[in-house]
Motif scaffolding. Structure first.
Motif, short mmCIF file in Angstrom:
data_model
loop_
_atom_site.label_atom_id
_atom_site.label_comp_id
_atom_site.label_asym_id
_atom_site.label_seq_id
_atom_site.Cartn_x
_atom_site.Cartn_y
_atom_site.Cartn_z
N ASN A 1 31.17 37.89 31.16
CA ASN A 1 31.85 36.66 31.54
C ASN A 1 32.73 36.90 32.76
O ASN A 1 33.85 36.39 32.86
CB ASN A 1 32.70 36.14 30.37
CG ASN A 1 31.84 35.69 29.20
OD1 ASN A 1 30.94 34.87 29.35
ND2 ASN A 1 32.10 36.24 28.02
N LEU A 2 32.21 37.67 33.70
CA LEU A 2 32.95 37.98 34.92
C LEU A 2 32.93 36.78 35.85
O LEU A 2 31.96 36.01 35.89
CB LEU A 2 32.33 39.20 35.59
CG LEU A 2 32.29 40.47 34.73
CD1 LEU A 2 31.47 41.54 35.41
CD2 LEU A 2 33.70 40.97 34.44
N TRP A 3 33.99 36.61 36.63
CA TRP A 3 34.09 35.42 37.48
C TRP A 3 34.77 35.77 38.81
O TRP A 3 35.19 36.89 39.03
CB TRP A 3 34.89 34.32 36.76
CG TRP A 3 36.17 34.79 36.13
CD1 TRP A 3 36.36 35.12 34.83
CD2 TRP A 3 37.44 34.98 36.77
NE1 TRP A 3 37.65 35.51 34.61
CE2 TRP A 3 38.35 35.42 35.77
CE3 TRP A 3 37.90 34.82 38.08
CZ2 TRP A 3 39.68 35.72 36.06
CZ3 TRP A 3 39.24 35.11 38.36
CH2 TRP A 3 40.10 35.55 37.35
N GLY A 4 34.84 34.74 39.65
CA GLY A 4 35.49 34.89 40.94
C GLY A 4 34.52 35.15 42.06
O GLY A 4 33.31 35.36 41.83
N PRO A 5 34.98 35.16 43.29
CA PRO A 5 34.12 35.49 44.44
C PRO A 5 33.85 36.99 44.49
O PRO A 5 34.54 37.78 43.84
CB PRO A 5 34.95 35.04 45.64
CG PRO A 5 36.37 35.16 45.17
CD PRO A 5 36.35 34.83 43.71
N ILE A 6 32.86 37.37 45.27
CA ILE A 6 32.54 38.80 45.44
C ILE A 6 32.72 39.19 46.91
O ILE A 6 32.08 40.12 47.39
CB ILE A 6 31.13 39.13 44.94
CG1 ILE A 6 30.08 38.36 45.74
CG2 ILE A 6 30.99 38.84 43.46
CD1 ILE A 6 28.66 38.85 45.48
N THR A 7 33.61 38.48 47.58
CA THR A 7 33.84 38.73 49.01
C THR A 7 35.14 39.47 49.27
O THR A 7 35.71 39.37 50.35
CB THR A 7 33.85 37.39 49.77
OG1 THR A 7 34.77 36.49 49.13
CG2 THR A 7 32.47 36.76 49.79
N ASN A 8 35.63 40.21 48.24
CA ASN A 8 36.88 40.95 48.44
C ASN A 8 36.67 42.30 49.11
O ASN A 8 37.62 43.05 49.31
CB ASN A 8 37.60 41.15 47.10
CG ASN A 8 36.78 41.98 46.11
OD1 ASN A 8 35.69 42.43 46.42
ND2 ASN A 8 37.32 42.16 44.91
N GLY A 9 35.44 42.63 49.46
CA GLY A 9 35.16 43.85 50.19
C GLY A 9 34.74 45.03 49.35
O GLY A 9 34.26 46.03 49.89
N SER A 10 34.90 44.94 48.02
CA SER A 10 34.60 46.11 47.19
C SER A 10 33.10 46.44 47.19
O SER A 10 32.71 47.60 47.30
CB SER A 10 35.10 45.90 45.76
OG SER A 10 34.53 44.73 45.19
N LEU A 11 32.25 45.42 47.07
CA LEU A 11 30.81 45.67 47.10
C LEU A 11 30.34 46.00 48.51
O LEU A 11 29.42 46.81 48.70
CB LEU A 11 30.05 44.45 46.56
CG LEU A 11 30.20 44.16 45.07
CD1 LEU A 11 29.48 42.87 44.70
CD2 LEU A 11 29.65 45.31 44.22
N GLU A 12 30.96 45.39 49.49
CA GLU A 12 30.55 45.61 50.87
C GLU A 12 30.78 47.06 51.32
O GLU A 12 30.10 47.56 52.21
CB GLU A 12 31.31 44.66 51.79
CG GLU A 12 31.02 43.19 51.52
CD GLU A 12 31.86 42.29 52.38
OE1 GLU A 12 31.56 42.19 53.59
OE2 GLU A 12 32.82 41.69 51.86
N SER A 13 31.74 47.73 50.70
CA SER A 13 32.08 49.09 51.13
C SER A 13 31.13 50.14 50.57
O SER A 13 31.22 51.31 50.95
CB SER A 13 33.51 49.42 50.67
OG SER A 13 33.61 49.44 49.25
N LEU A 14 30.20 49.74 49.70
CA LEU A 14 29.33 50.71 49.02
C LEU A 14 28.07 50.92 49.84
O LEU A 14 27.01 50.34 49.58
CB LEU A 14 29.00 50.21 47.61
CG LEU A 14 30.20 49.88 46.73
CD1 LEU A 14 29.74 49.40 45.36
CD2 LEU A 14 31.12 51.09 46.58
N SER A 15 28.16 51.78 50.82
CA SER A 15 27.06 51.99 51.75
C SER A 15 25.86 52.70 51.12
O SER A 15 24.75 52.64 51.66
CB SER A 15 27.54 52.79 52.97
OG SER A 15 28.03 54.06 52.56
#
Length: 423
Positions: free
Chosen positions: A245-259
């Motif tokens: 039941n996770l929510w919220g946007p995913i644009t906080n940079g945490s996923l983007e930093s996982l090269s």
């Protein structure tokens, strides 16, 4: 008695004395053979009394304490020599790793925590119930702890945070409850694999430090809530958080930093808003975002994904044209969104060349599928599946290989399409 006889007697007596001393002070090789520690042998007896083979499993048939040496004859056991010349159990695999067998039932005894030289403790799939022994943290040499696919219940023992050498922790597919201990991810600095999938865990995702060595994180099918933490381990290659039941946007940079990320599954949650363009890259070849509340336009240039790649953005509220960026993937699921306009030529080329194996576009507002054949037909390679049902067009012949779950209606009502165009 002459001197020669006296000398012979002395020599013979000395020789007998030396032989006697050798036998007494230096036992035979058989006597020197190390034995399994009494502590460990008693623990093995308690384990056998606590667990039961479920037919057709015969795991414990070799555990004969009266006639066999545990270290050489018992299934699932490896021993190591420790000072002073004592054998201790170093690896313990309980049950057979055979597909289709039921494994073991019963419960894990608390005494298993006395096998202090263990480096691997593995319980293969079965019907073992009860709690995880609370003092497993005594097994400080453990590198692998896997108790998956059973019916273990209760909390994750806090003592596990003392297992500083742990490389793999797999407690997935049980009935564990409570919160995920934040210290599992901050104290276990050697941890590479954490699998807690398919339990009954609650609360928020714990904070994850970027310096963590974690490579594989699987928390799917629990009852977790809240957003993705702002920081994640930079070495992560596999993330599954689906069916929570996770929510919220995913644009906080945490996923983007996982090269180094190769596999991402955050499907079947309550995430919303746009998705970062950095999630569209060839190295991230498996992405499951389906059944969330994502929206917005997906942009980006054509990406050449590897063979067998999977992109599933279905059952969201994405809009605009079908994204060019995804046309290089092998299996593409964009159905049940709000995409409009024609299907881009990139997709038609990919289908005709067989690079795209699956293309699901049903339940959108698409109004054209380009046909270059002078007969008005589409000819696709064998094994290619395309579904275009319930759009603002009648699917051309030969491109409507839809799953059984798809709507049987070939096209949307005209009023829905006209309203959508006006908006």
């Amino acid at each position: 008695m002459d001197a020669s006889c006296i000398q012979y007697y002395k020599t013979s007596s000395l020789l007998l004395f030396l032989i006697f001393e050798l036998l007494i002070c230096h036992p035979t090789t058989q006597q020197q053979t190390p034995k399994l520690s009494n502590i460990d042998e008693n623990v093995l007896i308690l384990i056998k009394n606590s667990l039961i083979d479920l037919p057709p499993s015969t795991f414990f048939s070799s555990w004969n304490f009266s006639s066999s040496d545990p270290c050489t004859a018992f299934s699932g056991l490896t021993c190591s020599l420790t000072p002073p010349s004592t054998l201790r159990v170093s690896t313990l695999e309980l049950g057979f790793d055979r597909f289709g067998t039921l494994g073991l039932s019963g419960s894990l005894p608390q005494s298993i925590t006395r096998l202090t030289e263990l480096t691997q403790l593995i319980l293969h799939p079965g019907l073992v119930t009860g709690p995880i022994p609370s003092e497993l943290g005594r097994l400080v040499n453990l590198r692998v702890l896997s108790l998956a696919h059973n019916r273990l219940s209760g909390l994750i023992p806090p003592s596990l945070t003392r297992l500083r050498s742990l490389h793999t922790l797999d407690l997935g597919f049980n009935q564990l409850s409570g919160r995920i201990l934040p210290t599992l991810l901050t104290e276990l600095t050697q941890l590479r694999v954490l699998i807690l999938a398919s339990n009954r865990l609650t609360g928020k995702l714990p904070e994850l430090t970027p310096r963590s060595q974690l490579l594989h994180l699987d928390l799917k099918s629990n009852r977790l809530v809240g957003p993705i933490p702002p920081t994640l381990p930079l070495n992560l290659r596999y993330i599954s958080l689906s069916q929570n039941n996770l929510w919220g946007p995913i644009t906080n940079g945490s996923l983007e930093s996982l090269s180094q990320l190769e596999y991402l599954d955050i499907s079947q949650n309550l995430f919303s808003g746009p998705i970062p363009s950095s999630l569209l890259r060839p190295s991230l070849s498996t992405v499951f975002l389906h059944r969330n509340n994502f929206s917005g336009v997906i942009s980006g240039n054509y990406i050449e994904y590897p063979e067998n790649s999977i992109i599933d953005f279905s059952h969201n509220s994405f809009s605009g044209q079908i994204p060019e960026a995804l046309a290089g993937a092998a299996n593409i699921y964009l159905n049940s969104n709000r995409f409009s306009g024609p299907v881009p030529d990139y997709y038609v080329h990919g289908l005709e060349e067989g690079k795209i194996k699956t293309l699901y576009l049903q339940h959108n507002f698409l109004d054209e599928f380009p046909i270059r054949n002078h007969l008005g037909l589409v000819s696709l390679p064998n094994g290619v599946e395309v579904c275009l049902s319930y759009n603002c067009m009648v699917p051309p012949t030969g491109v409507n290989a839809c799953p059984t779950s798809a709507d049987n209606n070939k096209s949307r009502p005209a009023d829905q399409c006209s309203v959508f165009r006006k908006n």
